[in-house]
Design a protein around this motif. Structure first.
Motif, PDB file in Angstrom:
ATOM      1  N   ASP A 161     -53.394-106.771  36.757  1.00  0.00           N
ATOM      2  CA  ASP A 161     -53.357-105.827  37.877  1.00  0.00           C
ATOM      3  C   ASP A 161     -52.012-105.852  38.587  1.00  0.00           C
ATOM      4  O   ASP A 161     -51.522-104.827  39.051  1.00  0.00           O
ATOM      5  N   ASP A 206     -63.688-110.455  45.914  1.00  0.00           N
ATOM      6  CA  ASP A 206     -63.240-109.647  44.786  1.00  0.00           C
ATOM      7  C   ASP A 206     -62.184-110.466  44.041  1.00  0.00           C
ATOM      8  O   ASP A 206     -61.853-111.586  44.432  1.00  0.00           O
ATOM      9  N   PHE A 208     -58.510-110.110  41.251  1.00  0.00           N
ATOM     10  CA  PHE A 208     -57.579-109.322  40.456  1.00  0.00           C
ATOM     11  C   PHE A 208     -56.749-110.290  39.614  1.00  0.00           C
ATOM     12  O   PHE A 208     -56.681-111.490  39.887  1.00  0.00           O
ATOM     13  N   HIS A 323     -53.841-106.907  46.768  1.00  0.00           N
ATOM     14  CA  HIS A 323     -55.214-106.514  46.421  1.00  0.00           C
ATOM     15  C   HIS A 323     -55.517-105.101  46.898  1.00  0.00           C
ATOM     16  O   HIS A 323     -56.111-104.287  46.178  1.00  0.00           O
ATOM     17  N   ARG A 324     -55.100-104.803  48.116  1.00  0.00           N
ATOM     18  CA  ARG A 324     -55.340-103.465  48.676  1.00  0.00           C
ATOM     19  C   ARG A 324     -54.593-102.405  47.855  1.00  0.00           C
ATOM     20  O   ARG A 324     -55.148-101.336  47.546  1.00  0.00           O
ATOM     21  N   ARG A 327     -56.390-101.791  44.461  1.00  0.00           N
ATOM     22  CA  ARG A 327     -57.613-100.999  44.565  1.00  0.00           C
ATOM     23  C   ARG A 327     -57.301 -99.542  44.920  1.00  0.00           C
ATOM     24  O   ARG A 327     -57.994 -98.629  44.471  1.00  0.00           O
ATOM     25  N   GLU A 328     -56.283 -99.303  45.741  1.00  0.00           N
ATOM     26  CA  GLU A 328     -55.886 -97.921  46.046  1.00  0.00           C
ATOM     27  C   GLU A 328     -55.391 -97.210  44.800  1.00  0.00           C
ATOM     28  O   GLU A 328     -55.682 -96.036  44.572  1.00  0.00           O
ATOM     29  N   GLU A 330     -56.319 -97.898  41.717  1.00  0.00           N
ATOM     30  CA  GLU A 330     -57.490 -97.645  40.889  1.00  0.00           C
ATOM     31  C   GLU A 330     -58.250 -96.422  41.386  1.00  0.00           C
ATOM     32  O   GLU A 330     -58.740 -95.607  40.586  1.00  0.00           O
TER      33      GLU A 330
END
Length: 336
Positions: A161, A206, A208, A323-324, A327-328, A330
């Protein structure tokens, strides 16, 4: 296990079996007629992404792969057996290239994905196939078709990721070891990391995947140092986490050196979102830290985080930021 991320392989599918020339001969049967069966189909060559592999080391010791030949046809209309397929198991994220042209053939990015590299030859027809009203006793049977052959290049690109980039000794391995259960080699000299390493980072219920890429130096795209061959492993990363050694004399030059090598590498790597962090904050005084952070922000044009993989300062905050961003990214990919 040694890490090998590129391998040249020769593959050949199976030849088809020959058709049979035969006539039925049975006691008390006056007109037997042709009964030669068809040859069996040759085996195919497949490449399949399987679970549990993270290197192409097996292909260093076995570079030739052949599928089985189809069986010949036989009398009594018996068809030859099909040749056995050859399946090349590769890690997830393996790209297959044509050796001659360098063109991409396929890209296996998920477990269970497979691709047909070489199709087996068709079996030859037996003489029973040529029987007709005007040709009651054909004496023709076809040979099997030859299989296909190819020389391919398997190229592994780790699926992560986020990717850690920076100059040698920027603290990338220390950071990976601090935030995951990965145990990369850590030492106080450059080029400690000789191969990419992966770690799973748990964050806010969560997780990654974070990749540590061997350090770049000026001229890496021309082969200096370890070169830029490992940059292919961050091509699939959604985010780049760029660590800059805060104890260096010129942090802006350190950032610009790596950035220039990423630009020279191409493949849209420079377009990926980049998060810049001033590392080794535990060795910096207050004024020095502020001055180097401001200089780095002016050079990069982005906010710069101050972190330390040794003391843990700022690590949680920057991991949340990564991480943020992952996910954005994705969520944007999922949009129609």
């Amino acid at each position: 296990m040694k890490f090998l991320d590129q391998a040249k392989v020769y593959v050949r599918s199976g030849d088809g079996g020959n058709g049979c020339l035969s006539f039925r001969r049975e006691k008390f049967v006056e007109f037997g007629g042709p009964d030669g069966g068809d040859g069996g189909r040759g085996g195919d060559v497949w490449v399949e992404a399987v679970e549990g592999l993270n290197t192409l080391i097996d292909f260093r010791y076995r570079q030739h792969h052949r599928a089985g030949r189809g069986g010949n046809g036989a009398g009594r209309n018996r068809t030859g057996a099909a040749g056995a397929d050859a399946v090349l198991p590769v890690p997830e994220g393996t790209e297959i290239l044509d050796f001659e042209t360098g063109d991409a053939i396929c890209d296996l990015t998920g477990i269970g994905e497979r691709f047909l590299i070489a199709r087996g030859g068709r079996g030859g027809r037996g003489n029973a196939r040529f029987k007709s009203a005007t040709n009651r006793a054909p004496r023709r049977a076809d040979p099997g078709e030859p299989g296909e052959e190819a020389t391919i290049v398997l190229q592994l690109k780790l699926i992560a990721d986020a990717g850690l980039v920076g100059l040698p000794n920027a603290g990338k391995s220390t950071m990976l070891a601090a935030v995951s259960r990965a145990r990369p080699k850590i030492a106080d000299y450059p080029f400690t990391t000789l191969v990419p390493a992966l770690g799973v980072v748990e964050m806010d219920h969560d997780a990654f995947v974070l990749a540590d890429i061997p350090g770049l130096i000026e001229g890496a795209h021309t082969g200096a140092g370890l070169g830029d061959r490992f940059l292919r492993h961050v091509e699939r990363c959604r985010i780049l986490l760029h660590l800059v050694d805060g104890t260096g004399n010129d942090v802006t030059a350190a950032w610009r050196t790596v950035r220039d090598e990423i630009l020279a590498y191409g493949n849209d790597l420079a377009r990926k979102p980049e998060i810049v962090a001033l590392n080794k904050a535990d060795a910096l005084g207050g004024e020095e830290r502020a001055a180097k952070r401001a200089a780095l922000e002016n050079a990069s044009g982005h906010p710069v985080a101050v972190v330390s993989g040794v003391s843990g300062e700022g690590v949680t905050d920057i991991l949340r930021q990564v991480h943020r961003a992952v996910r954005e990214f994705e969520a944007e990919e999922a949009l129609p």
